[in-house]
Structure formats: C-alpha cells, structure tokens
Scaffold this motif. Structure first.
Motif, short mmCIF file in Angstrom:
data_model
loop_
_atom_site.label_atom_id
_atom_site.label_comp_id
_atom_site.label_asym_id
_atom_site.label_seq_id
_atom_site.Cartn_x
_atom_site.Cartn_y
_atom_site.Cartn_z
N LYS A 47 11.96 -19.23 -19.85
CA LYS A 47 11.96 -20.47 -19.63
C LYS A 47 12.23 -21.65 -20.54
O LYS A 47 12.58 -22.56 -20.26
CB LYS A 47 10.69 -20.70 -18.44
N LEU A 52 13.73 -25.02 -18.80
CA LEU A 52 12.88 -25.36 -17.76
C LEU A 52 11.39 -25.85 -18.20
O LEU A 52 10.78 -26.46 -17.49
CB LEU A 52 12.59 -23.87 -16.84
N LEU A 53 10.91 -25.24 -19.05
CA LEU A 53 9.62 -25.63 -19.82
C LEU A 53 10.18 -26.46 -21.25
O LEU A 53 10.87 -25.85 -21.72
CB LEU A 53 8.65 -24.46 -20.08
N VAL A 72 20.87 -31.04 -18.44
CA VAL A 72 20.39 -30.00 -17.27
C VAL A 72 21.88 -29.14 -16.95
O VAL A 72 21.87 -28.09 -16.79
CB VAL A 72 19.68 -30.52 -16.12
N ARG A 73 22.66 -30.33 -16.40
CA ARG A 73 24.09 -29.70 -16.14
C ARG A 73 24.80 -29.25 -16.80
O ARG A 73 25.55 -28.12 -16.68
CB ARG A 73 24.84 -31.06 -15.58
N SER A 76 23.64 -25.68 -17.65
CA SER A 76 23.71 -24.88 -16.35
C SER A 76 25.22 -23.90 -16.52
O SER A 76 25.36 -23.12 -15.78
CB SER A 76 23.52 -25.40 -14.98
N TRP A 81 20.66 -17.67 -15.31
CA TRP A 81 19.55 -17.18 -15.35
C TRP A 81 19.15 -16.27 -14.10
O TRP A 81 19.61 -16.62 -13.11
CB TRP A 81 18.20 -18.31 -15.22
N PRO A 83 16.40 -14.75 -12.15
CA PRO A 83 14.74 -14.62 -12.05
C PRO A 83 14.30 -13.40 -11.63
O PRO A 83 15.05 -12.54 -11.09
CB PRO A 83 14.42 -15.80 -11.12
N VAL A 85 12.09 -12.57 -9.47
CA VAL A 85 11.72 -12.55 -8.05
C VAL A 85 12.35 -13.80 -7.29
O VAL A 85 12.06 -15.12 -7.86
CB VAL A 85 10.49 -12.25 -7.37
N GLU A 86 13.16 -13.47 -6.36
CA GLU A 86 13.64 -14.62 -5.43
C GLU A 86 13.94 -14.26 -4.10
O GLU A 86 14.66 -13.32 -3.70
CB GLU A 86 14.98 -15.05 -6.11
N ALA A 103 27.27 -24.59 -8.31
CA ALA A 103 26.77 -25.98 -8.26
C ALA A 103 27.24 -26.68 -9.62
O ALA A 103 27.21 -27.92 -9.79
CB ALA A 103 25.29 -25.91 -7.82
N PRO A 104 26.90 -25.91 -10.86
CA PRO A 104 27.11 -26.82 -12.16
C PRO A 104 28.36 -27.50 -12.27
O PRO A 104 28.56 -28.51 -12.82
CB PRO A 104 27.05 -25.62 -13.26
N GLN A 156 28.31 -18.45 -12.40
CA GLN A 156 28.09 -19.77 -13.09
C GLN A 156 28.89 -19.62 -14.31
O GLN A 156 28.95 -20.85 -15.05
CB GLN A 156 26.73 -19.72 -13.81
N TRP B 206 27.15 -29.63 1.60
CA TRP B 206 27.15 -28.41 0.80
C TRP B 206 25.85 -28.29 0.03
O TRP B 206 25.18 -27.35 -0.03
CB TRP B 206 28.17 -28.15 0.24
N ARG B 207 25.47 -29.41 -0.78
CA ARG B 207 24.57 -29.55 -1.83
C ARG B 207 23.11 -29.21 -1.11
O ARG B 207 22.26 -28.70 -1.73
CB ARG B 207 24.50 -30.76 -2.54
N ASP B 214 14.34 -21.92 -4.93
CA ASP B 214 13.23 -22.34 -5.77
C ASP B 214 13.77 -23.41 -6.83
O ASP B 214 14.71 -23.39 -7.24
CB ASP B 214 12.49 -21.24 -6.82
N SER B 220 18.23 -24.57 -13.06
CA SER B 220 18.81 -23.69 -13.85
C SER B 220 20.34 -23.80 -13.45
O SER B 220 21.27 -23.39 -14.00
CB SER B 220 18.48 -22.13 -14.05
N LEU B 221 20.62 -24.20 -12.08
CA LEU B 221 21.98 -24.40 -11.76
C LEU B 221 22.52 -25.77 -11.68
O LEU B 221 23.46 -26.12 -11.32
CB LEU B 221 21.98 -23.82 -10.11
N GLY B 222 21.68 -26.46 -12.55
CA GLY B 222 22.27 -27.83 -13.22
C GLY B 222 21.83 -29.00 -11.93
O GLY B 222 22.52 -29.93 -12.05
#
Lengths: 255, 323
Positions: A47, A52-53, A72-73, A76, A81, A83, A85-86, A103-104, A156, B206-207, B214, B220-222
């Motif tokens: 993390k 993230l941390l 952040v973007r 990404s 990443w 994880p 568990v999800e 998404a990025p 990604q 969509w977003r 989570d 992590s996906l920006g």
C-alpha cells in the motif's frame, strides 16, 4: 524498466508502529516476492508502494522520481494492484468489471468506447478467459475471482503489477495457474511484486526475494541466498528444512 | 430479447413519451384528442392543469429512481433509496417549515427542503457508523429508519402547530404525497434543480460504477472516490429535495425502479441510471393517473405508490438473489 527504492521509511497504522526505518529496493523488470509470516508488513508495504498510504518518515523513489510527486491518476496508469480480497457488491459481468480497469484513461464525463472494449477482450484472450466474459463476478469460484482481479489490473496496462497474496485460499490447481501467469508476466518486461507466506512459491517464480519479519526486512536478494534454513526458521518460528530435489529447493515444514 | 437489445435507451424514453402523451386524455373529466388544438375549456384543463401535473409526475419518478440507483451504488447497498435514508422525510420537514413559517414561497420551500434533506442524509450516514448491529447494509438501513422516524416526528410537531382550519388540511394532504396542487409555477421552480441533478448523474453515469469498489481499489484506479461520491450524492439530494418539495414524501420508487432496471439491462450504471429514470418516470405517471381517476375524490399519490410498492419490496426481499 523502473524499480522502487524504499529509503528509511517509518510508518505507523493508528498509532501502531508497522515499519521503523526500513529500506529496501525492488528491481525493475523482474519478479519480486515479498515473503513473510502473516502480519509481517507485506500488505502495508504494497500500500505504501501504491501511494495508498504515506510514509511518516523517509521516502519512496520510483523510476528516479519521488513517489509522492506522482498524481493518483498518473500512478494508476503505471501501477496495477490486485488486492487480496474483493467482494463485488453487484453482479457485474466479467466484461463490465474488467472495464473498470480503464478508469485511469477516462475523464470524469467519459464512458469507455470500442477501443477500451478491445483492450478488455485482448486481456481476456491473453489469460484464456474469453468464455468467462459474460459470467457474473459474484458467482465465480475463488480461483476465477482472483483471475478476474488480475485481469482488471492488466486492463490498466500498467508497467508495474502489485499482487497481494494472489494464491491465498486457493487449491493447488489454481495456485499453479496463478503462479504460471506471474511467471509469464516476466517476459513482458513488467515489474511484478507479489506477496506470499509460502517460501515454495517464492522459489518457483521469483527473481528477487524480500524477507519480512515483524516489520523489518530480514534479508533481500536472490532466492537461493535469502532462503536459508536459518532465515526461514526465524521468519516462521518453526523448525524448517530445505530439501533439494533435482535442481530445485523445497521447504519441508512437517514434524 | 438479448441484453444488448434491451440496452437501447431510446426505447425506454419513447415509452415514457407515449405514456405521458396518453395520460393527457386520462382523467375524471373526459377530454377528446382534438381538444388540444381548440380554444375551449377542455384545452385549458389540458394545458393548465393536466400537463404540468403529468410532467411533474414524470420528473418526480425519474429523479427518485435515478437518485435511488445512485445511492445504491454509492453505498454498495441494493436496499437503500432516498426515502430509506431519511432524505425524503428531511426534505418534507424542510418544506413543511417553509410552508408554515416562510410564506410558502416555492423557492424558499425548495431551499429549505434541500437544506434539511442534506442534514438528514448526513445524520443517517454518520449514525450508521455508530450502529453496532448487523453488517454495513443493515446498519445504513437501520440508521436511515431512525432518521426517517425522527423527521416524521418533526413533521408531526409541525402538524400539531398548524392552524387546524386553514393550514392543516393542506399540509396533511401534501404530506401524504400528491401532485393535486402541481401547477406550472411549481413545475418551473422544481425543474432547474431536478433537471440539473439528473444531467449531472447522467453525465457521470459510467463513473458511478466505480463507487461499488472499495475506496482503496478505486484510488488504485486513479479515481478519487470521496469526491466522486460527494458529487453523485449532492446531485441526488438536491434533485430529490426539489421534487419532494412539490410532491411531499413519496417512497418506494427509488427502490423499485432501479431493481426493475437491473433486471432489464444488468448492473452496469451506464445503462442502469438512464433506464431507472425512464422506468421511474413511467411508473410515477401511471400511478398518478390512478391516483386522480380511480375514485371520485383524489387518492394521494403516496398512498397509491405504497399500495403497489410495499408488496413488491417484500417480493424483492424474499428472492434468493438480490440485485
């Protein structure tokens, strides 16, 4: 091919010290295993690498630049990443779920288009999961779910992949296919970091091992150097023996 | 029909237009088709009474449904909606305060409704973190229940303070939920807030999917999940408060329409958000047609919706797989 270097990092989680002045380096373009017992700081270190941390003290450098300078973007698009568990809250199809990995690259008002769908299809083909595309992510086996998470990270198009215990709670067949997948990522020149508490997995696929023990780095380097009986006994607090079978080592932990 | 075929959004909105148009000619006062173009009393009824009411019903349904779909994603919880989080009750209380004490100016009613809707939402969200019973899904529903009850209580106080001859009947009927008083003025004051909220939610539709992840995974996906959630919730609350300040508290649609939409097009919010809107609009216009025609006196819309919505909700709860 860029790696990480973690310099004198300290980090406390809700007042509980996890790392105190820890340094380590992760080579670019290689497969690195974070090996350690449960609660030794493997997830926290991932993390920190993901941003993230934030470290309380010290710094992390990625590809010659301070990690804290990345947006952040921007990050990404570089680091994917997986994880540990999800649990998806809604029954998305695999195809829809993987699309979230785009998404990025999409602005606030954008929706994915045909080129994004092609990337998703391409990843599904690469992982031989095409026939799962229309399945619901809430109705998959543990192994399939893990594959979906890995696939989303690959969508990604990152050059660094961090996987948090990708084989935990899986049976041998699924473990083997995940390890095979990690092994295959080596050829693309990507930097791969995965954490595990099973030394045999590190021996199988890692080029580089970092041994965590109670929030400290006990050793790091080539698997054959790091994975000594003495080190492993200290990490796991159990009487372990290294067995050599043909040209490979195995850890025997039986009584 | 294949899921791809069912994702043709135009079909749903065409259906809404047809239902809206048909509803012009539904009512206790019978009006024929050719009355639209004449200059008679019939035309006046159509243009001045029925049209604003039908359009208000359509927007009411669309807003409650789209807000419901958004809340369900934002809280990763298929059982929440504007009424279940106490937002509708908060808005009702705010509107009641404005009706009784702030001259009943439509704009003031709107603002007061929005402010109290935001307060109600904040309280129920914060309170859910302190509930020590059940999982996150149940906690939010429980704290929403508490906040709804509290604001219903506040509304009760307002009722007992109202003048029994002039104010009380009006307030009571409004609180039961209804569009009998919806005229052009009400519609036009509500429109910018309702349409504004809808446009924002449709633009980021969509977003909104990313809110089901989570927060760490979303990061992590920006994505900035907190910012995204704030935008989505604010748009929903403002739009909900706007329609509620015209209609009073109307439940169920925010829960039902998204479930129906997910049945039709799957869970991807790119399709669920717009289809929920169309389904909610269609249902609300039909329910309002029933409310104004089924008996000689008007039945409050909120009661019609509850009669149909409550059993349907039980059906949803009893199904093995919830979506």
């Amino acid at each position: 091919m860029s790696g990480f270097s973690v310099n004198e990092v300290s980090f406390a989680y809700n007042g509980v010290k996890v790392f105190d002045d820890v340094s380590l380096s992760i080579p670019g373009g290689k497969v690195t295993a974070f090996l350690g017992a449960n609660g030794s700081g493997k997830t926290t270190m991932q993390k920190l690498l993901l941003g993230l941390l934030k470290p309380d003290a010290g710094n992390i450098v990625f590809g010659g630049r301070l990690l804290a300078e990345f947006g952040v973007r921007e990050l990404s698009k570089i680091i994917g990443w997986v994880p540990q568990v999800e649990e998806p809250s809604f029954p998305y199809t695999v195809q829809e779920y993987l699309m979230l990995g785009r998404a990025p690259y999409l602005g606030f008002l954008d929706a994915p288009d045909i080129s994004d769908s092609e990337i998703v299809e391409h990843v599904l083909e690469r992982l031989e999961m095409t026939e799962l595309a229309e399945r619901k992510v809430t109705r998959m086996s543990g192994g399939e779910k893990r594959m979906v998470l890995i696939a989303r990270a690959l969508v990604q198009e990152p050059s660094v992949l961090l996987l948090d215990e990708p084989t935990s709670h899986l049976d041998l067949g699924n473990k083997s296919s995940i390890l095979g997948l990690i092994d295959g990522l080596r050829d693309t020149g990507d930097t791969v970091v995965f954490s595990t508490h099973d030394p045999n997995e590190a021996i199988c696929v890692a080029d580089h091992v970092i041994l965590f023990c109670g929030g400290e780095v006990l050793a790091c380097g080539f698997p054959c150097d790091v994975l000594s009986e003495e080190n492993l006994r200290q990490v796991y607090g159990a009487d372990l023996r290294l067995l050599r079978v043909e040209d490979r080592f195995f850890v025997d932990f039986g009584p | 029909m294949s899921i791809r075929g069912r994702r043709n959004l135009g079909t749903y909105y065409l259906l809404l237009v047809v239902i809206v148009f048909t509803s012009f000619f539904v009512g206790r006062y019978n009006i024929s088709y050719n009355a639209i173009l004449t200059d008679t009393q019939d035309a006046a009824i159509l243009w001045n009474l029925r049209l604003p009411r039908i359009l208000t019903a359509a927007f009411l349904g669309m807003v409650l449904a789209v807000s419901g779909a958004t809340f369900q994603l934002a809280f990763r919880n298929p059982l929440v909606g504007p009424d279940i989080l106490g937002i509708s009750q908060g808005a009702s209380f705010g509107a009641a305060v404005a009706i009784l004490y702030l001259s009943g100016n439509p704009l003031l009613i709107e603002i007061s409704a929005t402010v109290f809707a935001l307060i109600a939402f904040t309280v129920s969200y914060r309170a859910s973190k302190t509930v020590r019973y059940g999982d996150d899904v149940l906690r939010l529903v429980l704290s929403g229940l508490v906040v709804s009850a509290f604001f219903s209580g506040c509304v009760g106080v307002m009722k007992s303070l109202a003048d029994p001859l002039n104010e009380l009947p009006e307030l009571t009927f409004w609180l039961l939920g209804g569009l009998s008083g919806a005229l052009w003025d009400d519609f036009l004051y509500m429109l910018p807030f309702a349409a504004g909220g809808l446009i924002v939610l449709l633009a980021i539709r969509w977003r909104i999917n990313l809110l089901s992840l989570d927060d760490e995974v979303a990061t992590s996906l920006g994505v900035d999940p907190k910012q995204l959630r704030r935008v989505a919730i604010f748009a929903s609350v403002v739009a909900t408060a706007a329609v509620t300040s015209v209609s009073g508290t109307i439940g169920w649609i925010g829960l039902l329409a998204p479930h129906i939409a997910r049945k039709l097009v799957g869970v991807d919010t790119r399709y669920v958000i717009p289809v929920s809107g169309a389904v909610g609009g269609c249902l609300m216009v039909i329910f309002d047609d029933i409310a104004r025609t089924i008996s000689p006196g008007e039945i409050p819309l909120g009661i019609v919706v509850s009669f149909i919505g409550a059993p349907f909700f039980l059906y949803l709860l009893s199904r093995r797989t919830r979506i």
